[in-house]
Motif scaffolding. Structure first.
Motif, PDB file in Angstrom:
ATOM      1  N   PHE A  63       2.670   3.850 -14.825  1.00  0.00           N
ATOM      2  CA  PHE A  63       2.652   2.645 -15.519  1.00  0.00           C
ATOM      3  C   PHE A  63       3.827   1.902 -15.453  1.00  0.00           C
ATOM      4  CE2 PHE A  63       0.496   6.219 -17.914  1.00  0.00           C
ATOM      5  CZ  PHE A  63      -1.044   5.402 -17.930  1.00  0.00           C
ATOM      6  N   ARG A  64       3.657   0.698 -15.340  1.00  0.00           N
ATOM      7  CA  ARG A  64       4.822  -0.454 -15.567  1.00  0.00           C
ATOM      8  C   ARG A  64       5.536  -0.367 -16.851  1.00  0.00           C
ATOM      9  NH1 ARG A  64       0.378  -3.220 -13.290  1.00  0.00           N
ATOM     10  NH2 ARG A  64       0.602  -3.562 -11.028  1.00  0.00           N
ATOM     11  N   VAL A  65       6.918  -0.805 -16.876  1.00  0.00           N
ATOM     12  CA  VAL A  65       7.553  -0.902 -18.084  1.00  0.00           C
ATOM     13  C   VAL A  65       7.004  -1.797 -19.025  1.00  0.00           C
ATOM     14  CG1 VAL A  65       9.669  -1.544 -18.998  1.00  0.00           C
ATOM     15  CG2 VAL A  65       9.614  -0.698 -16.670  1.00  0.00           C
ATOM     16  N   GLY A  66       6.532  -1.147 -20.206  1.00  0.00           N
ATOM     17  CA  GLY A  66       5.984  -1.940 -21.262  1.00  0.00           C
ATOM     18  C   GLY A  66       4.266  -1.892 -21.246  1.00  0.00           C
ATOM     19  N   GLU A  67       3.910  -1.640 -20.143  1.00  0.00           N
ATOM     20  CA  GLU A  67       2.508  -1.499 -20.149  1.00  0.00           C
ATOM     21  C   GLU A  67       1.734  -0.504 -21.393  1.00  0.00           C
ATOM     22  OE1 GLU A  67      -0.872  -1.376 -16.365  1.00  0.00           O
ATOM     23  OE2 GLU A  67       0.929   0.059 -16.321  1.00  0.00           O
ATOM     24  N   VAL A  68       2.445   0.554 -21.385  1.00  0.00           N
ATOM     25  CA  VAL A  68       1.753   1.508 -22.535  1.00  0.00           C
ATOM     26  C   VAL A  68       1.967   1.018 -23.842  1.00  0.00           C
ATOM     27  CG1 VAL A  68       1.801   3.798 -23.199  1.00  0.00           C
ATOM     28  CG2 VAL A  68       2.342   3.582 -20.805  1.00  0.00           C
ATOM     29  N   GLU A  69       3.163   0.404 -23.986  1.00  0.00           N
ATOM     30  CA  GLU A  69       3.007  -0.190 -25.610  1.00  0.00           C
ATOM     31  C   GLU A  69       2.232  -1.120 -26.094  1.00  0.00           C
ATOM     32  OE1 GLU A  69       5.718   0.261 -23.275  1.00  0.00           O
ATOM     33  OE2 GLU A  69       6.687   2.158 -24.319  1.00  0.00           O
ATOM     34  N   THR A  70       1.587  -1.764 -25.279  1.00  0.00           N
ATOM     35  CA  THR A  70       0.493  -2.622 -25.277  1.00  0.00           C
ATOM     36  C   THR A  70      -0.869  -1.977 -26.061  1.00  0.00           C
ATOM     37  OG1 THR A  70      -0.527  -2.872 -23.179  1.00  0.00           O
ATOM     38  CG2 THR A  70       1.073  -4.316 -23.657  1.00  0.00           C
ATOM     39  N   ALA A  71      -0.906  -0.710 -25.824  1.00  0.00           N
ATOM     40  CA  ALA A  71      -2.149  -0.123 -26.362  1.00  0.00           C
ATOM     41  C   ALA A  71      -1.853  -0.022 -27.833  1.00  0.00           C
ATOM     42  CB  ALA A  71      -2.304   1.226 -25.568  1.00  0.00           C
ATOM     43  N   ARG A  72      -2.798  -0.188 -28.521  1.00  0.00           N
ATOM     44  CA  ARG A  72      -2.576   0.128 -30.437  1.00  0.00           C
ATOM     45  C   ARG A  72      -3.101   1.426 -30.458  1.00  0.00           C
ATOM     46  NH1 ARG A  72      -5.805  -5.380 -31.724  1.00  0.00           N
ATOM     47  NH2 ARG A  72      -7.006  -4.374 -30.056  1.00  0.00           N
ATOM     48  N   ASN A  73      -4.099   2.114 -29.522  1.00  0.00           N
ATOM     49  CA  ASN A  73      -4.484   3.356 -30.199  1.00  0.00           C
ATOM     50  C   ASN A  73      -4.858   4.211 -28.792  1.00  0.00           C
ATOM     51  OD1 ASN A  73      -7.257   2.632 -29.246  1.00  0.00           O
ATOM     52  ND2 ASN A  73      -7.252   1.554 -31.427  1.00  0.00           N
ATOM     53  N   LEU A  74      -5.233   5.436 -29.076  1.00  0.00           N
ATOM     54  CA  LEU A  74      -5.570   6.095 -28.066  1.00  0.00           C
ATOM     55  C   LEU A  74      -6.896   5.796 -27.014  1.00  0.00           C
ATOM     56  CD1 LEU A  74      -4.184   8.876 -26.785  1.00  0.00           C
ATOM     57  CD2 LEU A  74      -5.913  10.018 -27.973  1.00  0.00           C
ATOM     58  N   GLY A  75      -7.666   5.221 -27.520  1.00  0.00           N
ATOM     59  CA  GLY A  75      -8.841   4.328 -26.989  1.00  0.00           C
ATOM     60  C   GLY A  75      -8.130   3.561 -26.122  1.00  0.00           C
ATOM     61  N   GLU A  76      -7.685   2.571 -26.552  1.00  0.00           N
ATOM     62  CA  GLU A  76      -7.059   1.424 -25.573  1.00  0.00           C
ATOM     63  C   GLU A  76      -6.077   2.263 -24.737  1.00  0.00           C
ATOM     64  OE1 GLU A  76      -5.102  -1.810 -27.708  1.00  0.00           O
ATOM     65  OE2 GLU A  76      -6.687  -2.090 -28.682  1.00  0.00           O
TER      66      GLU A  76
END
Length: 80
Positions: free
Chosen positions: A56-69
């Motif tokens: 994952f790129r830096v900050g990419e994971v933080e865009t997901a609001r929940n586990l589905g995203e």
């Protein structure tokens, strides 16, 4: 890979990291799990990258609001 398949594999990751049982459901977020803090987030991302062989790129994971995203992001990263 479909979201349900990713969630099943995420359950394996959760079972290996969290002390208490945490069900990997699409609507789950870090706020729902007392044990899920910033250090746990780092551990989870590393475990997920190893399990799914993705990066994952830096900050990419933080865009997901929940586990589905997050599952959708994993599936997208796995596409050729």
């Amino acid at each position: 890979m479909k979201q349900a398949e990713v969630l099943a594999k995420l359950q394996e990751v959760f079972d290996g990291i969290f002390l208490e049982k945490v069900a990997a459901k699409p609507e789950l977020s870090a706020a729902d799990v007392e044990e899920w803090d910033s250090l746990m987030q780092i551990s989870l991302v590393i475990a997920v990258e190893q399990k799914f062989r993705v990066r994952f790129r830096v900050g990419e994971v933080e865009t997901a609001r929940n586990l589905g995203e997050f599952a959708d992001l994993i599936a997208k990263r796995m596409e050729p």
